[in-house]
Scaffold this motif. Structure first.
Motif, PDB file in Angstrom:
ATOM      1  N   SER A   1       0.835  -1.218   0.000  1.00  0.00           N
ATOM      2  CA  SER A   1       0.000   0.000   0.000  1.00  0.00           C
ATOM      3  C   SER A   1       0.856   1.248   0.000  1.00  0.00           C
ATOM      4  CB  SER A   1      -0.926   0.056   1.213  1.00  0.00           C
ATOM      5  OG  SER A   1      -1.100  -1.186   1.795  1.00  0.00           O
ATOM      6  N   TRP A   2       0.428   2.228  -0.773  1.00  0.00           N
ATOM      7  CA  TRP A   2       1.116   3.510  -0.828  1.00  0.00           C
ATOM      8  C   TRP A   2       0.656   4.381   0.327  1.00  0.00           C
ATOM      9  CZ3 TRP A   2       4.701   3.337  -4.579  1.00  0.00           C
ATOM     10  CH2 TRP A   2       4.507   2.423  -5.614  1.00  0.00           C
ATOM     11  N   GLY A   3       1.400   5.402   0.586  1.00  0.00           N
ATOM     12  CA  GLY A   3       0.998   6.363   1.606  1.00  0.00           C
ATOM     13  C   GLY A   3       1.791   6.217   2.886  1.00  0.00           C
ATOM     14  N   VAL A   4       1.685   7.231   3.717  1.00  0.00           N
ATOM     15  CA  VAL A   4       2.437   7.240   4.969  1.00  0.00           C
ATOM     16  C   VAL A   4       1.818   6.227   5.924  1.00  0.00           C
ATOM     17  CG1 VAL A   4       3.176   8.677   6.900  1.00  0.00           C
ATOM     18  CG2 VAL A   4       2.961   9.673   4.622  1.00  0.00           C
ATOM     19  N   PRO A   5       2.616   5.288   6.454  1.00  0.00           N
ATOM     20  CA  PRO A   5       2.067   4.281   7.362  1.00  0.00           C
ATOM     21  C   PRO A   5       1.539   4.912   8.647  1.00  0.00           C
ATOM     22  CG  PRO A   5       4.382   3.824   6.808  1.00  0.00           C
ATOM     23  CD  PRO A   5       4.067   5.188   6.299  1.00  0.00           C
TER      24      PRO A   5
ATOM     25  N   ALA B   1       8.128   9.477   1.428  1.00  0.00           N
ATOM     26  CA  ALA B   1       7.169   9.114   2.474  1.00  0.00           C
ATOM     27  C   ALA B   1       6.001   8.341   1.869  1.00  0.00           C
ATOM     28  CB  ALA B   1       6.667  10.358   3.193  1.00  0.00           C
ATOM     29  N   TRP B   2       5.562   8.788   0.700  1.00  0.00           N
ATOM     30  CA  TRP B   2       4.396   8.166   0.065  1.00  0.00           C
ATOM     31  C   TRP B   2       4.727   6.762  -0.425  1.00  0.00           C
ATOM     32  CZ3 TRP B   2       3.286   7.161  -5.296  1.00  0.00           C
ATOM     33  CH2 TRP B   2       1.953   6.801  -5.522  1.00  0.00           C
ATOM     34  N   ALA B   3       5.927   6.582  -0.964  1.00  0.00           N
ATOM     35  CA  ALA B   3       6.299   5.294  -1.559  1.00  0.00           C
ATOM     36  C   ALA B   3       7.167   4.463  -0.615  1.00  0.00           C
ATOM     37  CB  ALA B   3       7.035   5.514  -2.872  1.00  0.00           C
ATOM     38  N   GLY B   4       7.361   4.952   0.627  1.00  0.00           N
ATOM     39  CA  GLY B   4       8.330   4.320   1.519  1.00  0.00           C
ATOM     40  C   GLY B   4       8.055   2.860   1.800  1.00  0.00           C
ATOM     41  N   ARG B   5       6.797   2.534   2.088  1.00  0.00           N
ATOM     42  CA  ARG B   5       6.490   1.160   2.484  1.00  0.00           C
ATOM     43  C   ARG B   5       6.692   0.176   1.322  1.00  0.00           C
ATOM     44  NH1 ARG B   5       0.929   0.675   5.577  1.00  0.00           N
ATOM     45  NH2 ARG B   5       0.602   2.272   4.002  1.00  0.00           N
ATOM     46  N   PRO B   6       6.105   0.445   0.133  1.00  0.00           N
ATOM     47  CA  PRO B   6       6.408  -0.457  -0.987  1.00  0.00           C
ATOM     48  C   PRO B   6       7.895  -0.495  -1.334  1.00  0.00           C
ATOM     49  CG  PRO B   6       4.568   0.983  -1.536  1.00  0.00           C
ATOM     50  CD  PRO B   6       5.109   1.458  -0.233  1.00  0.00           C
TER      51      PRO B   6
ATOM     52  N   LEU C   1      11.049   1.966  10.624  1.00  0.00           N
ATOM     53  CA  LEU C   1      10.703   3.360  10.913  1.00  0.00           C
ATOM     54  C   LEU C   1      11.721   3.999  11.846  1.00  0.00           C
ATOM     55  CD1 LEU C   1       6.821   3.471  11.234  1.00  0.00           C
ATOM     56  CD2 LEU C   1       8.279   4.666   9.593  1.00  0.00           C
TER      57      LEU C   1
END
Ligand SMILES: Nc1ncnc2c1ncn2[C@@H]1O[C@H](COP(=O)(O)OP(=O)(O)OP(=O)(O)O)[C@@H](O)[C@H]1O
Ligand SMILES: [Mg+2]
Lengths: 267, 273
Positions: A107-111, B151-156, B220
């Protein structure tokens, strides 16, 4: 079984890589909630079959459907455990974070913090018996410990189908049994369809509903009693294999000479 | 002791620009180290030199050359490494050849350039004490945009970095992300090189992330520690440079290296004991 109710349906499917057909004319159906063993010699195209169902490898002919819809990449209904080497020893991410990525890593976006997701991750880790080492970096864990974490990762998203490529690889005998039973339990309790690639079928033999075997450019499907037989397996592997029945009624598959290549190459 | 540090406008600008650069370098640097792309980051920061030299030679603003060369180099690695994982052997080899070629170009442009060598020196080692208001504004814009993208693409991006096979199966566009990350990195490096110089960008881009990843395996927290360390060494380095007269580049790189060495040593001692 009507086509609509099947979990996997291949219709004269073929995959071509590097100008060579890996397999072709594959037609088969797997029912929902079935536990399927995918067997076949090295290089036959078992991993390719799973990748085709994930939409990672395109078909060169025919059709492939998962739960009645054409295969597509990123289908959240599928949990995947790829065949792999170990993680790099210096990969610095906690095992628990890797499981978490199976839940919302795409998923995109700030966790944002989520208690529900955290407890879901903790539950899955507990289910595979990995709580003791889930806070350690994945690269520091043993091969078998990593494998349990990866199974938790495949399960955590609540998938309706698990595609597991040699998940029992690098597990000791006890753990092969325990993990097979665990996967079978999830499959039963939540109606999850499982396709599991294995070279050693013995740990999963008691659970198999159906066997898919990949060999000589073909993908075939059968009931365990038709396939798990001395003559069929010998033909399939092109090497002498014997199926024995123990005194308590269990089947055991033994290679009469163990092919050296089995676990040595992996990839 | 801090008396007078921020009295002058040039020091205020140096702190502002330094803070912005540290924020971005610390954040992007975490991913650079996690992805094993330190060498690619090194190359991108070096490529700024021939880029700026070419622009000056042709009569353009150096920042145009910086951006053009960095982006071109990022696209080249993204393309050459399109079929392999980030940080792989193929990628390193491609990075190495591009780096060698670009330094050769830099030498050529330097040879052809008839002006003073001072501008070239500033490109390598930065001119942090000569930062104008326009530089700060440009840096601010790039840092905000890059940080928002990260920040927007950080998790993927973490998913694609640590477990590309599963990430791809789950629908993460692994290759696009890989190219996108290099592009963000290239833009960020390009605007910051002109302020702190090639060497400083690279120190801030790798040492804090490497130190953070030694300290923690939580993504994080690691990201936060990396940013905090980059900020700390920048602020401290600027203050030391103001009061001591030693070159800022030396001070910041030494602080960053010292922290990394300390953390490695203490981990080695702990695992040995
Ligand atoms: N990306 C690729 N490009 C070209 N050929 C490929 C590619 N991936 C796999 N192959 C070929 O396709 C064939 C099937 O490979 P696959 O990995 O599916 O075998 P497998 O049955 O899983 O074998 P193993 O038991 O060793 O894991 C092999 O001959 C392999 O060389
Ligand atoms: Mg395989």
């Amino acid at each position: 079984m009507s086509p609509g109710s099947s979990a996997v349906a291949l219709d004269r499917a073929a995959v071509r890589l590097d100008g060579r057909d890996v397999w072709r004319d594959a037609t088969l159906q797997v029912g929902q909630g079935e536990f399927v063993a995918v067997l076949g010699p090295n290089g036959a195209g078992k991993s390719t079959l799973l990748k085709a169902l994930l939409g990672l490898v395109p078909l060169s002919a025919g059709k492939a459907e998962v739960f009645g819809r054409p295969v597509r990449r990123g289908n959240p209904e599928i949990g995947y455990l790829p065949q792999r080497r170990r993680f790099d020893p210096d990969l610095r991410i906690r095992a628990a974070d890797l499981v978490r990525l199976g839940l919302d890593g795409a998923s995109w976006g700030v966790p944002t913090p989520s208690v529900a997701k955290r407890s879901r991750v903790a539950d899955m880790i507990a289910l595979v018996g990995a709580s003791a080492y889930a806070q350690r970096a994945i690269g520091e864990l043993s091969g078998g410990e990593q494998q349990r974490i990866l199974i938790a990762q495949a399960l955590v998203g609540g998938a309706r189908m698990l595609l597991l490529d040699e998940p029992l690889d690098s597990l000791d005998l006890n753990n092969q049994q325990a993990i097979s039973e665990l996967i079978r339990g999830v499959c039963r309790a939540e109606g999850v369809t499982v396709l599991l690639v294995a070279h050693d079928v013995n740990p999963i033999l008691p659970f198999i509903d159906r066997v898919v075997y990949v060999a000589g450019g073909h993908v075939l499907c059968g009931h365990p009693e038709e396939v798990i037989r001395t003559d069929t397996l010998t033909r399939l592997y092109g090497a002498p294999v014997e199926v024995l029945r123990t005194t308590d009624g269990r089947l055991v598959v033994v290679g009469l000479y163990e092919p050296v290549s089995h676990h040595a190459d992996g990839h | 002791m801090l008396g007078g540090l921020l009295d002058f406008h040039f020091m205020q600008n140096a702190y502002l620009a330094g803070t912005l650069v540290a924020l971005l370098a610390g954040g992007a640097g975490y991913f650079v180290v996690l992805r094993g792309q330190s060498f690619a980051a090194h190359m991108l920061s070096q490529v700024g030199f021939p880029g700026a030299a070419a622009a000056v030679l042709l009569g353009f603003s150096p920042v145009l050359g910086l951006v053009a060369f960095c982006v071109a180099a990022a696209l080249a690695i993204a393309w050459m490494g399109r079929d392999v994982e980030a940080g792989s052997r193929v990628e390193s080899a491609a990075v190495g050849t591009i780096l060698a070629f670009s330094l050769g170009l830099g030498l050529l442009f330097y040879h052809l350039y008839v002006g003073s060598a001072h501008g070239m020196f500033a490109l390598l080692f930065g001119s942090v004490l000569g930062i104008g208001d326009r530089d700060v504004a440009l840096t601010f814009a790039v840092v905000v945009a890059s940080a928002a993208a990260l920040a927007w693409a950080g998790r993927p991006l973490v998913f694609a970095s640590v477990d590309p096979d599963v990430a791809e199966a789950r629908g993460v566009p692994v290759r696009t992300l890989s190219a996108g990350f290099l592009l963000v990195l290239a833009l960020a490096v390009a605007v910051t090189v002109q302020i702190v110089g090639t060497l400083l960008v690279f120190a801030l881009l790798v040492a804090p992330g490497a130190t953070a990843l030694q300290l923690t395996a939580r993504p994080l927290l690691g990201l936060a520690v990396s940013v905090a360390l980059a900020l700390a060494v920048t602020w401290l380095g600027l203050a030391l440079a103001y009061f001591s007269d030693y070159p800022i580049g030396f001070l910041i790189t030494s602080l960053a290296f010292g922290l990394y060495a300390l953390v490695r040593a203490s981990r080695a001692v702990r695992s040995w004991a």
